[in-house]
Structures are given as structure tokens and as C-alpha cells.
Write a protein that holds these residues in place. Structure first.
Motif, PDB file in Angstrom:
ATOM      1  N   ILE A   1      31.178 -29.652   6.663  1.00 26.33           N
ATOM      2  CA  ILE A   1      30.201 -28.980   5.806  1.00 26.33           C
ATOM      3  C   ILE A   1      28.963 -28.599   6.595  1.00 26.33           C
ATOM      4  O   ILE A   1      28.437 -27.477   6.478  1.00 26.33           O
ATOM      5  N   THR A   2      28.521 -29.520   7.451  1.00 23.65           N
ATOM      6  CA  THR A   2      27.342 -29.239   8.271  1.00 23.65           C
ATOM      7  C   THR A   2      27.561 -28.006   9.134  1.00 23.65           C
ATOM      8  O   THR A   2      26.736 -27.082   9.168  1.00 23.65           O
ATOM      9  N   VAL A   3      28.690 -28.020   9.831  1.00 24.15           N
ATOM     10  CA  VAL A   3      28.964 -26.897  10.726  1.00 24.15           C
ATOM     11  C   VAL A   3      29.121 -25.617   9.926  1.00 24.15           C
ATOM     12  O   VAL A   3      28.668 -24.546  10.345  1.00 24.15           O
ATOM     13  N   ALA A   4      29.736 -25.725   8.731  1.00 19.11           N
ATOM     14  CA  ALA A   4      29.908 -24.531   7.907  1.00 19.11           C
ATOM     15  C   ALA A   4      28.557 -23.959   7.521  1.00 19.11           C
ATOM     16  O   ALA A   4      28.361 -22.734   7.536  1.00 19.11           O
ATOM     17  N   ALA A   5      27.617 -24.839   7.208  1.00 18.92           N
ATOM     18  CA  ALA A   5      26.283 -24.361   6.846  1.00 18.92           C
ATOM     19  C   ALA A   5      25.656 -23.616   8.012  1.00 18.92           C
ATOM     20  O   ALA A   5      25.122 -22.512   7.857  1.00 18.92           O
ATOM     21  N   ALA A   6      25.752 -24.209   9.198  1.00 17.57           N
ATOM     22  CA  ALA A   6      25.193 -23.568  10.384  1.00 17.57           C
ATOM     23  C   ALA A   6      25.859 -22.222  10.621  1.00 17.57           C
ATOM     24  O   ALA A   6      25.202 -21.213  10.897  1.00 17.57           O
ATOM     25  N   GLU A   7      27.187 -22.221  10.470  1.00 18.40           N
ATOM     26  CA  GLU A   7      27.951 -21.001  10.715  1.00 18.40           C
ATOM     27  C   GLU A   7      27.533 -19.921   9.715  1.00 18.40           C
ATOM     28  O   GLU A   7      27.356 -18.758  10.079  1.00 18.40           O
ATOM     29  N   ALA A   8      27.378 -20.302   8.453  1.00 20.41           N
ATOM     30  CA  ALA A   8      26.990 -19.315   7.446  1.00 20.41           C
ATOM     31  C   ALA A   8      25.634 -18.725   7.790  1.00 20.41           C
ATOM     32  O   ALA A   8      25.436 -17.505   7.731  1.00 20.41           O
ATOM     33  N   ALA A   9      24.700 -19.578   8.190  1.00 19.69           N
ATOM     34  CA  ALA A   9      23.353 -19.095   8.497  1.00 19.69           C
ATOM     35  C   ALA A   9      23.400 -18.091   9.640  1.00 19.69           C
ATOM     36  O   ALA A   9      22.880 -16.970   9.533  1.00 19.69           O
ATOM     37  N   VAL A  10      24.049 -18.484  10.735  1.00 18.52           N
ATOM     38  CA  VAL A  10      24.073 -17.597  11.900  1.00 18.52           C
ATOM     39  C   VAL A  10      24.890 -16.347  11.598  1.00 18.52           C
ATOM     40  O   VAL A  10      24.486 -15.224  11.920  1.00 18.52           O
ATOM     41  N   GLY A  11      26.035 -16.534  10.930  1.00 14.15           N
ATOM     42  CA  GLY A  11      26.903 -15.401  10.639  1.00 14.15           C
ATOM     43  C   GLY A  11      26.189 -14.377   9.781  1.00 14.15           C
ATOM     44  O   GLY A  11      26.197 -13.173  10.083  1.00 14.15           O
ATOM     45  N   LEU A  12      25.538 -14.859   8.734  1.00 17.26           N
ATOM     46  CA  LEU A  12      24.846 -13.912   7.864  1.00 17.26           C
ATOM     47  C   LEU A  12      23.699 -13.232   8.589  1.00 17.26           C
ATOM     48  O   LEU A  12      23.428 -12.043   8.374  1.00 17.26           O
ATOM     49  N   ALA A  13      23.033 -13.978   9.476  1.00  9.44           N
ATOM     50  CA  ALA A  13      21.948 -13.367  10.247  1.00  9.44           C
ATOM     51  C   ALA A  13      22.494 -12.252  11.119  1.00  9.44           C
ATOM     52  O   ALA A  13      21.894 -11.176  11.219  1.00  9.44           O
ATOM     53  N   ILE A  14      23.647 -12.518  11.727  1.00  6.89           N
ATOM     54  CA  ILE A  14      24.234 -11.479  12.582  1.00  6.89           C
ATOM     55  C   ILE A  14      24.584 -10.249  11.744  1.00  6.89           C
ATOM     56  O   ILE A  14      24.318  -9.104  12.133  1.00  6.89           O
ATOM     57  N   ILE A  15      25.169 -10.513  10.563  1.00  6.06           N
ATOM     58  CA  ILE A  15      25.547  -9.378   9.713  1.00  6.06           C
ATOM     59  C   ILE A  15      24.315  -8.561   9.329  1.00  6.06           C
ATOM     60  O   ILE A  15      24.295  -7.326   9.417  1.00  6.06           O
ATOM     61  N   LEU A  16      23.261  -9.275   8.930  1.00  7.43           N
ATOM     62  CA  LEU A  16      22.014  -8.593   8.572  1.00  7.43           C
ATOM     63  C   LEU A  16      21.546  -7.702   9.704  1.00  7.43           C
ATOM     64  O   LEU A  16      21.158  -6.542   9.511  1.00  7.43           O
ATOM     65  N   MET A  17      21.596  -8.285  10.898  1.00  4.98           N
ATOM     66  CA  MET A  17      21.142  -7.577  12.100  1.00  4.98           C
ATOM     67  C   MET A  17      21.957  -6.305  12.302  1.00  4.98           C
ATOM     68  O   MET A  17      21.413  -5.226  12.574  1.00  4.98           O
ATOM     69  N   ILE A  18      23.292  -6.451  12.171  1.00 14.07           N
ATOM     70  CA  ILE A  18      24.150  -5.290  12.403  1.00 14.07           C
ATOM     71  C   ILE A  18      23.876  -4.216  11.350  1.00 14.07           C
ATOM     72  O   ILE A  18      23.757  -3.026  11.660  1.00 14.07           O
ATOM     73  N   VAL A  19      23.748  -4.662  10.099  1.00 15.36           N
ATOM     74  CA  VAL A  19      23.493  -3.702   9.033  1.00 15.36           C
ATOM     75  C   VAL A  19      22.207  -2.957   9.306  1.00 15.36           C
ATOM     76  O   VAL A  19      22.105  -1.741   9.159  1.00 15.36           O
ATOM     77  N   ARG A  20      21.200  -3.695   9.786  1.00 15.81           N
ATOM     78  CA  ARG A  20      19.911  -3.074  10.033  1.00 15.81           C
ATOM     79  C   ARG A  20      19.996  -2.075  11.179  1.00 15.81           C
ATOM     80  O   ARG A  20      19.417  -1.001  11.131  1.00 15.81           O
ATOM     81  N   GLN A  21      20.721  -2.446  12.209  1.00 17.25           N
ATOM     82  CA  GLN A  21      20.698  -1.608  13.400  1.00 17.25           C
ATOM     83  C   GLN A  21      21.680  -0.449  13.323  1.00 17.25           C
ATOM     84  O   GLN A  21      21.407   0.626  13.825  1.00 17.25           O
ATOM     85  N   ARG A  22      22.851  -0.694  12.705  1.00 14.42           N
ATOM     86  CA  ARG A  22      23.862   0.352  12.737  1.00 14.42           C
ATOM     87  C   ARG A  22      24.195   0.853  11.342  1.00 14.42           C
ATOM     88  O   ARG A  22      25.008   1.743  11.182  1.00 14.42           O
ATOM     89  N   ASP A  23      23.594   0.242  10.336  1.00  9.47           N
ATOM     90  CA  ASP A  23      23.762   0.696   8.983  1.00  9.47           C
ATOM     91  C   ASP A  23      25.219   0.658   8.517  1.00  9.47           C
ATOM     92  O   ASP A  23      25.674   1.514   7.783  1.00  9.47           O
ATOM     93  N   VAL A  24      25.960  -0.319   8.959  1.00 10.59           N
ATOM     94  CA  VAL A  24      27.316  -0.524   8.445  1.00 10.59           C
ATOM     95  C   VAL A  24      27.506  -2.006   8.183  1.00 10.59           C
ATOM     96  O   VAL A  24      26.933  -2.847   8.870  1.00 10.59           O
ATOM     97  N   SER A  25      28.311  -2.314   7.167  1.00 11.44           N
ATOM     98  CA  SER A  25      28.677  -3.713   6.992  1.00 11.44           C
ATOM     99  C   SER A  25      30.187  -3.847   6.977  1.00 11.44           C
ATOM    100  O   SER A  25      30.723  -4.887   6.713  1.00 11.44           O
ATOM    101  N   ASP A  26      30.873  -2.740   7.264  1.00 10.41           N
ATOM    102  CA  ASP A  26      32.317  -2.770   7.314  1.00 10.41           C
ATOM    103  C   ASP A  26      32.759  -3.139   8.720  1.00 10.41           C
ATOM    104  O   ASP A  26      32.342  -2.496   9.677  1.00 10.41           O
TER     105      ASP A  26
END
Lengths: 643, 102, 187
Positions: free
Chosen positions: B68-93
């Protein structure tokens, strides 16, 4: 407190880390952090000594490494020896820290300096409390590393760079001997814990020859670290480092590590007459050697350096003639007056920007505190009653006088003569630097007394240099000796007479030659020209090592090069010729048959690659899909295969 | 009483669903959610084993905690990366994110 | 069939149905909400297995924290799920594979997922499992605490470092340019 003694070791480590990491943001680059930490450890050490004097002792040990059925522990052992040493190290280190705030003020690498100073203290304290020899060895090496870093603090200049390398490499030779000695001990006994080893030795469960061998090898480590003959050459060069560092190295940490090592493993030496003799004779030679060279040095710090070599010889001599107490007592007193002398020299350096005694003179009027510090330190070093050096020197000479170890006679006379020479060269140094007419007007005009942050440590050390010897004097009922387990003290009147006589003679001679100028120095030098040249050039030790070790390895390299060019090259050329002929034949075959195959294979690969690379879509999902598909297929195959 | 195999089978089904989601959907956030489902399936297994195979110590549950701990960390970093990509390249696919391509 | 078994089956059904909706629902926010339901059902299953502490953690971390994260991410990035978006990128064989994957109910992923579950099922079938140990177990929270701060204290500390690093990483990744400028202006 004694059971929490690990704090004493850990605090400087923490200070090192904090200064390294956050020093830039701290006020004054974090120097106060080091000072406060070491101050706290000093208080803790004093508490430990107090408790140990009351009979407390502790040993804590936890498993560290398990290799098969051999286990290495790490832990700490607080006994009277360690407690005394803790106080010496922390006290000197504390004063050096305070003094450095003034001396190093404005240095480009001020923060690094203080961080490394903490690290140095940490290493030395770890060495002191280590409860087994392997752990002790690690800290021994860390001490070497720290001193390398500090001696080379001003690494922009060639001198400090070479000096730090020299210190590191020369002491490493001794460390190697120590390591081999450790291996011998482990092979013979299977343990490295100091109390366990002591028990084994005391119950005669270690063969005598093994014991002698191990003791001498361990002593090798001490020879390197404590700058004993013939590895003493690094210590005077180490003067290239900042002066407070020299004080620390000479008084409490680096060179004391060797003496402490022998004291700590003294039970290895005690049963072996041979090992004791070796230690005594080496100590005696070193004492004489250092004292004679010190007489003719003109650099103030180098005079101090050779006097350290000589005094370390004294300590080893004391251990060699079988008196642990005398050796440790001299280490104790020497720490205070030598630190005093070095810090005073640093103060002179601070004012004059040179260490050359022939361009000083008359400084007493300009810097009275420093002058008094040097005079008191010098008197203590020379062994004038009732200063610290008197008691310890007398104790050593007595120990040598009464000792049955062969070589003790030599050690005794070496000690007496060194005492004379020590008194002489200290008188010389004091007169040349602080009295007479100034020889360099320009520098003299600019000289000034150092700021209080430097003179206050000097004042404290002055008091200590006077009083440190009293802990093992009739006035304190030989408290120190009893603490370290010495039953009774024999004092022969003849020894006292000889020691005091030698000292007085030395002082008188120095005064007569350098202050009253009763004797023409030139005439004496001319009369003794060969001896003068020999001693002035430090017995040509550096040249000897250059000619043998360095030249020897160069010669070996040249010979290897010749062998390489003549013999090996010829073989290689012959092989090459044969190979060329063979390959010409093979080439024809290659061009026709093999190339065809290779080209065909390449064509197939390219074609396949062109088609297959489209799978490499860059979509992670595709990869995961393939991965799980393979996993499912694999599991199914595995199941079927098992049936 | 619940047989252990029930727990295991239901965990396997949950894992299968998660796997399907992670493979078939192209939205990065949804893939992340599907991965969380798979991690939950793993936790179910761990807790089941802990209950049935070693009832006297809780090693399995402690492991699940770490997951669970690792999953929480993974979710935080993963979502941050997704946010970053969406912001920079305007895609979430993830279909559009193919920088790893040959 | 005891009450506990009925509870388990019901929770299990809810969990699987919710998971199915997570995967198949068209709107991403719906998927996130179904995910919450699925997590809650898993928490309930933990309770039927006498893992009270994990029940609480599951609710707090999954149904609480991670859900909040996901919903925040959806809102912040304004992610909309687009459907039937033309041909997938790629060429040749890879494109064909890709097409298999990316169709909304793609065949290949379904096959792999079902295959995996089936293999696991056959493995479980073939293995003899021990019955439930007799008696109700003691509350596990105390035991977990003992284990965490005893046997597993080092991994525990490491896990906290992992969390810290993840937190810092997430912040650094999503730091806007504006924020950075503001920081630089400070002396």
C-alpha cells in the motif's frame, strides 16, 4: 555516562556531517558548531574519566559481520586507558578548534577545514574506544586519511601536496605491517576483541613465537603512525599543513595513535622479551635521532617537529622497557606542552609570516603571551621541575633504569642524552625567536600579538603544561599510575640527579652559546664539520629512501622495460610474422567462401529486422501485453510439461 | 467459513480485470487506476495467505502494508508525470505518447 | 453457508462489478468513482479475513488519499476521454498489433487477461490448501505494530523515505515555471 560513551564518538561525526552539509548557511560557516560539539565531548570525556576513576568500566559489543562461523563484532571498551586518552584527545582538539577560529580566519576553505577537523577528532576518538583490533585498524586508517586531508589543506601549493602524500604513503607502510599482524592474530586465535585476546594471552593459549611475530608487526603500524625510526621522515614534512593541525597531529591525534596502539595491545608485548626489546631500541634510536636533528634546524616549526619525533621515541622507549604507565603518562603531559608549543609557534607564524628563526629575534617585546607560552612549553618539554615534562621524563628514565629488558641500558642513556639535547635546542629556539636584536626589521615592525581567541587557548595550555604532571606526582599520591594499574613507583636518586643534571647542562649550554655568545658557533661547526653536515641533512634519510626505494623501483622498471622490449617484443614479432603468413592464406579462403556466408546472413538479418522493428511501437501497453501473453503461455506450457 | 480458494479466485478475477484495463484503455489516468486494482488483488492474496497459512504471525499483512505504501508513492509520482505530460504536450492518451518508438 | 460466507461473496461481487465498471465506463470521472466502490469492497473483504488494521488502512489510503489524488489529477489536467479517435499510430505489423490492443474492447487484452485468470484458477485448483485454522485469531493490530517496529523496522523506515522521495518528486515534477521564478527572485 560510561555506558553511553558512544556519544563521545558520534558527536564529532555529526558535527562533521552538519558542517559539511549546511556549513555554508550557518553563521561563520559553522565553526561554532565544531567548537561546541568538541566542547561537549570534552565535558563528557571528563565525566567518563571521573566515573572510571571511581571504578566504572564498560564494554558494549554488537555483531557486525558474520562470515560462516566467524563473527566480527564492533563495540566500545571504556577502561582507564581509554578514558585518559579520551580526555587528552578532546581537550587538545577543543583548544585547537578555538584557536583555529582565529588562526584560519578568512581562509578560502574555512568550512572544509572545520569539517575535517571534526572528522579527525571523530576518527581518533573511535580509535580510542574501539574494542577490537579490526575496528581499531579502521579508525587507524581514518586518522591517516584525515591527517592527509588536513596536511594538504592548502593544496594549491606544491609543498603541502607532496607532504600530505608523503605522510599518507609512509604511514601506509606501517599500516600494512599492522594489517599483516592482525591477520596473524586472527589466524592464531580466531578473535580480534581486545579483552578476549588479552584473556587468551594471559592463559598462555597463544604460542610464544606467534605472539612475538604479531607484536612486532603491530608495532610496525605504530612505527608508521608515531613516526618512529625508520619511518619518521613524514612527520617534519607534515609541517606544511596549517599550524593548529600540526598541534593536533603532534599532540593528541595522529602520532599519539601509534603509541596508544602499543599501549592498547600491550598484553601482546608483555610476555615477549624480544618484542619489548625491539620497541625499546627503536624508541631509543628515535629519541636520539629526533633530538640531534632538532638541534640544527633553523625553522621553528621543524624544531618542534623533530622534538616530537624525539618525545615519541621516549614514549615508545617507556613502553619497550615495560612501563605502560610511564609511556601513557608522557603521552599525557607531552600532549599539553607540545600543543602549547605548536600553538605558540602558530602565533609567531601569524605575526611574522615565516618560521625561519634566523629572521626573528626580540619578539618578546611584541608578543609577550606567545613568548611566555613558548618559554613555559619549552621548560616543560625540557623537563624542568615542577613542570609537566619533569615528572613523566623522570618516570620513563626510572622505568628504563630498573627494567630487565635487554636494550633498556641503551634506552636509558639515549634518554639522558636526548634530555640534554632537548633542553639545549629549546633554549636555542626561545633565545633566537624572542630575545636578542630583531634580525629582520621589516617583519619585526609588523609583528603583533595574536587576538584573544588565540591567546586564551595558549593561556589555558600554559596552566596545563605546568600542572599536567602533578597527577602522577607525590602530591596526588601517584593517582595516574594507580588508575592505569601500576602497583608502586621506584625512584632512584641517581636517575633524578642525571636527568636534572642533563637538563640544566642543556639549558646552560644553550644560554652560553646563543645568549652570552661565550663560544663561537662557527668554530664549533668547523671543528665538527662531518657530524654537522650529517645531522644538518637529517642523516640523509630522505636521500637514502630516494636512492634505495625510489631509485630501486625505477631501476626495476627500467629492467622490466628492457626485458619487455628485447625478449617479449621479439616473441611477439615472431608470432606476428607467423600470423601474417597464415592470414594471407586464410584471406583467400575468407574472401570467397566466408564472405558469401556472412553477406548472406547479414542480408537475412537486415530483412528480418526491417519487418520486425515495426513491433517496437514505443507503446508500453503493447510491451506489457506481450509480456503477459508470454507469461500465460509459459505457465500453460509449464503445467502441461509437469503433467 | 470462507475457503482460501474463494479469496484466491476472486483476487485472480480482480487482477484479470485490472490487467485488461491496463492493456486495453489508452487514457493514462485510467491505466493508473487499473494498476491500483491489480495491486489490490495482490493485497487480497497476501492477506488471505496470512490468514490461512500462518495464522500466528502477520507477515502477510505487513507485506500488504508495504505494498500500500509503495502504491501510494507510485500513484503520486505517476499522476505527477501524467500532469506534466498533459501540460507540456496536451495529450493524456498513451497512444500519443510514443517517444520510446524506434 | 454461513453469514460470513454470504458477506464475502456479496463483497466480492460488488468489488468485481465495480472493477468491471472501472475498466469499461466511458467517462473517466465515473471510472474513478467506481474505483472507490471497488476499494471499499476490498476493505470489507479484509474485514472478513480478520485484518482489521488493513481494513482501516485500505479505507484511509486507497479510498481516501489515492482517490483524492486521482480526482485532483483529472480536474487539474482537464483530461477527457476521447473515443474512436482514428487509426492508431505506427506502421506495419506493429500497427496491426496496436489495433488489436486499442479497440475499445480489444480482443488481445481480453484474451490475455482471461487467460491469466484461467491459469491462476487452474493452479489454485491443483494445489491442496489447508483448512482454516481453528479459533478466532487475536486482533491483529497489536501484532502488526510489533512486527513493523521490530522485525521490519528497517524496511519501515525505508518505506517512509520512499514516500518522502515520491512526495518531493511529485512536487518538483509539477512545479510550474511561475513558481520557480518567484523562488529565484528571493535573495
Amino acid at each position: 555516562m560510561t555506558e553511553h560513551a558512544w556519544l563521545i564518538v558520534v558527536l564529532p561525526l555529526v558535527s562533521w556531517l552538519l558542517i559539511s552539509a549546511f556549513g555554508r548557511r550557518l553563521k561563520n560557516e559553522g565553526d561554532w558548531l565544531g567548537v561546541v560539539t568538541i566542547g561537549v565531548t570534552l565535558v563528557l570525556s571528563l565525566v567518563v574519566l571521573w566515573e572510571v576513576a571511581g571504578g566504572a568500566a564498560t564494554r558494549v559489543s554488537v555483531p557486525w559481520l558474520v562470515m560462516g562461523d566467524w563473527q566480527l563484532d564492533m563495540g566500545y571498551l571504556i577502561d582507564p586507558l581509554a578514558a585518559v586518552m579520551l580526555v587528552v584527545v578532546t581537550a587538545i582538539s577543543f583548544l585547537v578548534h578555538v584557536y583555529s577560529m582565529g588562526y584560519m580566519h578568512g581562509d578560502a576553505r574555512y568550512r572544509r577545514y572545520f569539517a575535517t577537523l571534526s572528522f579527525f577528532t571523530f576518527s581518533m576518538l573511535g580509535l580510542v574506544v574501539a574494542d577490537n583490533l579490526i575496528l581499531l585498524f579502521f579508525f587507524f586508517e581514518l586518522v591517516g586519511l584525515a591527517s592527509y586531508l588536513l596536511i594538504g589543506h592548502w593544496y594549491e601549493n606544491l609543498g603541502p601536496r607532496l607532504a600530505s602524500l608523503k605522510a599518507f604513503i609512509v604511514t601506509r607502510i606501517g599500516d600494512l605491517a599492522f594489517l599483516v599482524g592482525l591477520a596473524v592474530l586472527v589466524l592464531a586465535t580466531g578473535t580480534t576483541g581486545i579483552p578476549e585476546l588479552r584473556e587468551l594471552v594471559e592463559h598462555h593459549q597463544v604460542p610464544a613465537t606467534v605472539l612475538t611475530l604479531a607484536a612486532i608487526l603491530v608495532f610496525g603500524g605504530a612505527v608508521g603512525k608515531s613516526a618512529q625510526f625508520p619511518l619518521h621522515v613524514w612527520l617534519p614534512d607534515a609541517m606544511e599543513g596549517p599550524t593548529p593541525v600540526s598541534a593536533l597531529i603532534h599532540a593528541a591525534t595522529m602520532v599519539a595513535a601509534g603509541v596508544y596502539l602499543v599501549a592498547r595491545s600491550f598484553f601482546l608485548f608483555e610476555p615477549s622479551a624480544t618484542a619489548l626489546s625491539v620497541v625499546a631500541v627503536i624508541g631509543g634510536i628515535t629519541a636520539l635521532l629526533g633530538a640531534t636533528i632538532g638541534v640544527l634546524q633553523t625553522d621553528m616549526k621543524r624544531v618542534m617537529a623533530y622534538s616530537t619525533v624525539s618525545q615519541l621515541g621516549y614514549m615508545m622507549m617507556a613502553l619497550g622497557v615495560g612501563s605502560l604507565v610511564a609511556g601513557m603518562f608522557h603521552l599525557w603531559t607531552h600532549a599539553f606542552f607540545k600543543a602549547l608549543l605548536f600553538l605558540a609557534a602558530g602565533s609567531v607564524m601569524h605575526a611574522m609570516h615565516t618560521m625561519e628563526m634566523h629572521s626573528m629575534g626580540g619578539l618578546y617585546r611584541k608578543m609577550p603571551v606567545t613568548a611566555w607560552a613558548t618559554i613555559i612549553g619549552g621548560l616543560a618539554l625540557a623537563g624542568v621541575w615542577p613542570l609537566a615534562g619533569f615528572y613523566s621524563k623522570e618516570e620513563i628514565l626510572n622505568a628504563a633504569f630498573y627494567s630487565g629488558v635487554s636494550g633498556a641500558g641503551f634506552a636509558f642513556w639515549a634518554g639522558v642524552i636526548s634530555a640534554l639535547l632537548t633542553a639545549f635546542y629549546m633554549t636555542r629556539a626561545v633565545i633566537l625567536v624572542f630575545f636578542g636584536r630583531p634580525r629582520d626589521r621589516h617583519r619585526y615592525e609588523h609583528a603583533h600579538e595574536s587576538p584573544p581567541v588565540m591567546t586564551v587557548p595558549l593561556a589555558i595550555l600554559m596552566v596545563l603544561a605546568v600542572t599536567a604532571g602533578w597527577v602522577n606526582a607525590p602530591i596526588s599520591h601517584h593517582w595516574f599510575g594507580k588508575l592505569l594499574g601500576e602497583a608502586e613507583v621506584h625512584l632512584a636518586p641517581i636517575v633524578t640527579v642525571l636527568a636534572v643534571g642533563a637538563t640544566l647542562l642543556g639549558v646552560a649550554a644553550g644560554y652560553a652559546i646563543y645568549a652570552l655568545r661565550l663560544v663561537d658557533r662557527r668554530a664549533v661547526i668547523n671543528a665538527l664539520r662531518p657530524v654537522y653536515t650529517l645531522v644538518r641533512n637529517k642523516y640523509y634519510f630522505d636521500e637514502l629512501y630516494n636512492a634505495t626505494v625510489l631509485r630501486g623501483s625505477l631501476r626495476l622498471a627500467e629492467w622490466a622495460a628492457w626485458f619487455d622490449q628485447r625478449v617479449i617484443d621479439w616473441l611477439v614479432n615472431a608470432v606476428g610474422y607467423v600470423a601474417v603468413k597464415l592470414s594471407e592464406a586464410a584471406g583467400k579462403f575468407d574472401l570467397s567462401v566466408v564472405d558469401g556466408l556472412v553477406n548472406g546472413a547479414a542480408a537475412v538479418t537486415v530483412g528480418a529486422g526491417r519487418r520486425l522493428r515495426t513491433i517496437q511501437t514505443g507503446f508500453v501497453q503493447t510491451y506489457i501485453l506481450t509480456f503477459f501473453a508470454a507469461l500465460v503461455v509459459g505457465l500453460v506450457v509449464f503445467q502441461l510439461w509437469r503433467l | 467459513m470462507i475457503p482460501l480458494s474463494w479469496v484466491l479466485v476472486s483476487a485472480a478475477l480482480l487482477f484479470g480485470l485490472g490487467l485488461y484495463g491496463a492493456l486495453a484503455r489508452t487514457n493514462a489516468v485510467r491505466i493508473l487506476i487499473a494498476i491500483e486494482l491489480m495491486l489490490n488483488a495482490v493485497n487480497l492474496n497476501l492477506v488471505g495467505f496470512s490468514r490461512y497459512l500462518s495464522p500466528h504471525d502477520v507477515t502477510g499483512q505487513v507485506f500488504a502494508l508495504f505494498v500500500i505504501t509503495v502504491a501510494a508513492a507510485e500513484a503520486a509520482v505517476g499522476l505527477a508525470i501524467i500532469l506534466m505530460i498533459v501540460r507540456q504536450r496536451d495529450v493524456s492518451d498513451v497512444d500519443r505518447i510514443n517517444l520510446l518508438k524506434w | 453457508m454461513t453469514g460470513l460466507q454470504i458477506a464475502f461473496l456479496a463483497l466480492s461481487a460488488v468489488m468485481l462489478f465495480a472493477a468491471w465498471k472501472v475498466v469499461t465506463s466511458d467517462i473517466i470521472v465515473h471510472a474513478a468513482l467506481w474505483m472507490v466502490l471497488s476499494f471499499v469492497a476490498v476493505a470489507g473483504i479484509f474485514l472478513t479475513l480478520h485484518a482489521e488494521f488493513l481494513f482501516a488502512v485500505q479505507l484511509l489510503v486507497y479510498a481516501g488519499a489515492i482517490t483524492a489524488l486521482v480526482i485532483f489529477a483529472i480536474m487539474l489536467s482537464d483530461i477527457r476521454e476521447l473515443r474512436g479517435e482514428g487509426e492508431p499510430a505506427g506502421a506495419g505489423l506493429g500497427r496491426r498489433v496496436r489495433r488489436l490492443v486499442s479497440r475499445r474492447l480489444g480482443l488481445a487484452p481480453a484474451a490475455v487477461a482471461v487467460g491469466f485468470a484461467a491459469v491462476m484458477y487452474s493452479v489454485y485448483r491443483a494445489t491442496p490448501w489447508p483448512g482454516l485454522p481453528p479459533g478466532d485469531p487475536a486482533p491483529s493490530t497489536l501484532a502488526i505494530g510489533r512486527e513493523l517496529f521490530g522485525t521490519y523496522v528497517v524496511p519501515f523506515e525505508l518505506a517512509s523515505i520512499v514516500l518522502l522521495v515520491a512526495m518531493v518528486g511529485a512536487i518538483v515534477l509539477t512545479l510550474r515555471e511561475g513558481g520557480r521564478e518567484k523562488e529565484e527572485k528571493r535573495p
